[in-house]
Design an enzyme around this catalytic site. Structure first.
Site, mmCIF file in Angstrom:
data_model
loop_
_atom_site.group_PDB
_atom_site.id
_atom_site.type_symbol
_atom_site.label_atom_id
_atom_site.label_comp_id
_atom_site.label_asym_id
_atom_site.label_seq_id
_atom_site.Cartn_x
_atom_site.Cartn_y
_atom_site.Cartn_z
ATOM 1 N N GLY A 55 5.166 -1.155 2.784
ATOM 2 C CA GLY A 55 4.140 0.130 2.468
ATOM 3 C C GLY A 55 5.014 1.457 2.486
ATOM 4 O O GLY A 55 5.994 1.457 3.050
ATOM 5 N N HIS A 58 0.755 -1.312 0.024
ATOM 6 C CA HIS A 58 -0.075 -0.110 0.105
ATOM 7 C C HIS A 58 0.939 1.278 0.102
ATOM 8 O O HIS A 58 1.855 1.380 0.688
ATOM 9 C CB HIS A 58 -1.171 -0.229 1.136
ATOM 10 C CG HIS A 58 -0.081 -0.019 2.636
ATOM 11 N ND1 HIS A 58 0.153 0.950 3.253
ATOM 12 C CD2 HIS A 58 0.101 -1.040 3.278
ATOM 13 C CE1 HIS A 58 0.844 0.750 4.418
ATOM 14 N NE2 HIS A 58 0.894 -0.765 4.624
ATOM 15 N N ASP A 59 0.429 2.208 -0.778
ATOM 16 C CA ASP A 59 1.137 3.499 -0.827
ATOM 17 C C ASP A 59 2.494 3.722 -1.545
ATOM 18 O O ASP A 59 2.984 4.751 -1.442
ATOM 19 C CB ASP A 59 1.111 4.205 0.340
ATOM 20 C CG ASP A 59 -0.417 4.241 1.394
ATOM 21 O OD1 ASP A 59 -1.087 4.993 0.629
ATOM 22 O OD2 ASP A 59 -0.606 3.496 2.138
#
Length: 262
Positions: free
Chosen positions: A139, A121-122
């Site tokens: 992440g 994520h991200d």
């Protein structure tokens, strides 16, 4: 009409260009948008608020746009954005962003993402990168353009990897990597600059020599990070033919939050 295999499941709300191909047993969710000439192979799942550009190829068994592996995720409508002309091989996993960051995971253009690669994520990944088999990003990792991440390398969350860097096989990376630097090991250690990659991309002898000297200022001179930045600024002023390359290194040092691998 898009060429969709009869065993594939494509939500009626998905937005697919007429030239998209979807292979057998693949699943496309309602909030997915896919651009022209992209091919989704067999047994691929594309879900979440995911936008995919043109001329991409997804091989079998990848999971694209799944929810973040983050306990703080509460079902927010975060996104995954993938650019153009990317090759994504088997069993890759790309997750959505989280509300605690920009809310989006991004992959740029012209990347080669080989089997079993994980983009958490991200993550923000640039263009013209190569990720070899089983490379994994935690992440919030930022990766610049023309970076190579070798097989089984693992990058800790919130790390940054600068343009044209090379991360060797089995590397455990817990700090930032300045542009142009070649490193490997567990723990990671620098081993000079990515000379071969720079030659292949058309860097001049003068530019490569300036980058090599900048590496020495950071890693071989005994300077503190602040002293190295001052020395880079002076070298930038004295080396107009490579000023952009030296500025890239200096500005990277200005923005590091985890410290650089040294």
């Amino acid at each position: 009409m898009a060429r969709i295999h009869p065993t594939a499941i494509v939500d009626s709300k998905a937005d697919l260009d007429d030239s998209v191909e979807v292979g057998p047993y693949s699943i496309i969710g309602p909030n997915v948008k896919i651009g022209a000439r992209t091919r989704i192979g067999p047994h691929v799942v594309v879900e979440g608020h995911t936008t995919i550009g043109c001329d991409n190829t997804f091989f079998q068994f990848s999971s694209i746009g799944g929810m973040p592996q983050d306990k703080k995720y509460g079902g927010e409508a975060t996104r995954l954005e993938i650019g153009d002309r990317n090759l994504i091989r088997e069993f890759c996993t790309f997750n959505l962003g989280t509300a605690q960051d920009a809310g989006v995971t991004r992959l740029g253009n012209d990347n080669w993402i080989l089997a079993y690669v994980h983009l958490a994520h991200d993550c923000q990944v640039g263009s013209n990168t190569i990720f070899s088999n089983n490379a994994s990003l935690g992440g919030h990792v930022h990766v610049g353009d023309w970076v190579i991440v070798s097989g089984f390398a693992a990058v800790h969350q919130f790390c940054k990897i600068g343009d044209h860097a090379f991360v060797g096989m089995n590397t455990s990376l817990t700090q930032d990597v300045p542009p142009y630097v070649l490193l490997s090991g567990n723990p990671a250690a620098p081993h000079g600059i990515n000379v071969e990659g720079l030659k292949r991309r058309g860097f001049s002898r003068e530019q490569i020599n300036a980058i090599r000297n900048a590496y020495k200022l950071i890693y071989k001179s005994g300077h503190t990070l602040d002293e190295a930045k001052a020395a880079l600024a002076a070298a930038e002023a004295d080396t107009p033919d490579a000023a952009a390359e030296l500025r890239l290194m200096r500005e990277f040092l200005d923005t590091t939050t985890r410290g650089i691998v040294r």
